[in-house]
Enzyme design. Structure first.
Site, mmCIF file in Angstrom:
data_model
loop_
_atom_site.group_PDB
_atom_site.id
_atom_site.type_symbol
_atom_site.label_atom_id
_atom_site.label_comp_id
_atom_site.label_asym_id
_atom_site.label_seq_id
_atom_site.Cartn_x
_atom_site.Cartn_y
_atom_site.Cartn_z
ATOM 1 N N CYS A 262 -6.929 -5.785 -1.471
ATOM 2 C CA CYS A 262 -6.736 -4.998 -0.263
ATOM 3 C C CYS A 262 -7.331 -3.596 -0.405
ATOM 4 C CB CYS A 262 -5.243 -4.891 0.057
ATOM 5 S SG CYS A 262 -4.902 -4.373 1.757
ATOM 6 N N ASP B 274 6.580 -6.538 -0.671
ATOM 7 C CA ASP B 274 6.028 -5.359 -1.321
ATOM 8 C C ASP B 274 7.158 -4.450 -1.803
ATOM 9 O OD1 ASP B 274 4.188 -3.488 -2.190
ATOM 10 O OD2 ASP B 274 3.437 -2.975 -0.201
#
Length: 220
Positions: free
Chosen positions: A16, A139
């Site tokens: 990412c 996360d």
């Protein structure tokens, strides 16, 4: 560089915060399944719609392109959708389950909802999002004074999601790097992992050697 062996069917990697077309191409070459483009101005990994369009063009066939947004309104989502060949949305803010469903219905694309975890109470909210999202990204919960909702290089207690099974695919994120990703996978049972700062030489600057090391470790 020798092309890696094919990716195991049950393991997938997402890189990412990419900003360089060469790194997008490299991610696909090394065996990543997803690349993420960040549309959040406060992030050192932020890209414009025009920049993201070029990044998407660089993606090899079969590499899923994910647009990461934070509490974005429809105006921004429309701009991205109309100009960038994305395959999935990643909602990384405080979007409600209702908002997840709205985005999915409006654009007809899969939606991954990021959920920050710090305590067992945070894990409990996952079920409500599992009913409307296509994927979950689990996360580390950002600190209260953090500027960024993710990409802070922080991990969380992986025991909180140890061998958890939901009704849809999920991805582990938060403080992962080439040294700890294998341990994180073994403990949690995660079949998908996401990395951003863990493969950088500086904030927003991806390191090809670290990208390769991470992907090899995750797919080992």
């Amino acid at each position: 560089m020798k092309r890696p062996d094919p990716m195991p069917a049950d393991s997938k990697v997402k890189i990412c915060g990419l900003r360089d077309p060469d790194h997008v191409e490299l991610a696909g070459f090394l065996g990543a399944a997803y690349v993420g483009f960040v549309f959040f101005p406060k992030s050192p990994r932020a890209v414009t719609v025009a920049e993201a369009r070029e990044l998407a063009w660089a993606a090899p066939v079969g590499l899923a392109k994910v647009a990461l947004v934070v509490n974005a309104d429809d105006t921004l989502l429309d701009q991205i959708n109309d100009n960038v060949a994305i395959d999935m949305w990643q909602l990384h803010g405080s979007e409600s389950p209702e908002r997840v469903a709205e985005v999915k219905a409006r654009y007809g694309l899969p939606v991954m909802k990021a959920i920050g975890i710090a305590t067992e109470a945070d894990v409990a909210q996952i079920d409500s999002y599992a009913k409307v999202a296509d994927q979950l990204l689990i996360d580390a919960k950002a600190p209260k004074d953090a500027v960024l909702p993710g990409g802070n290089g922080l991990s969380f207690d992986w025991q909180l999601v140890k061998r958890k099974y939901w009704s849809l695919p999920w991805m582990l994120a938060g403080g992962l790097n080439p040294e700890n990703v294998g341990r994180a996978q073994n403990l949690t049972g995660a079949r998908q992992v996401d990395v951003s700062s863990g493969v950088e030489s500086a904030p927003g600057v991806k390191d090809p050697a670290l990208m390769e090391a991470f992907i090899k470790a995750a797919l080992a």
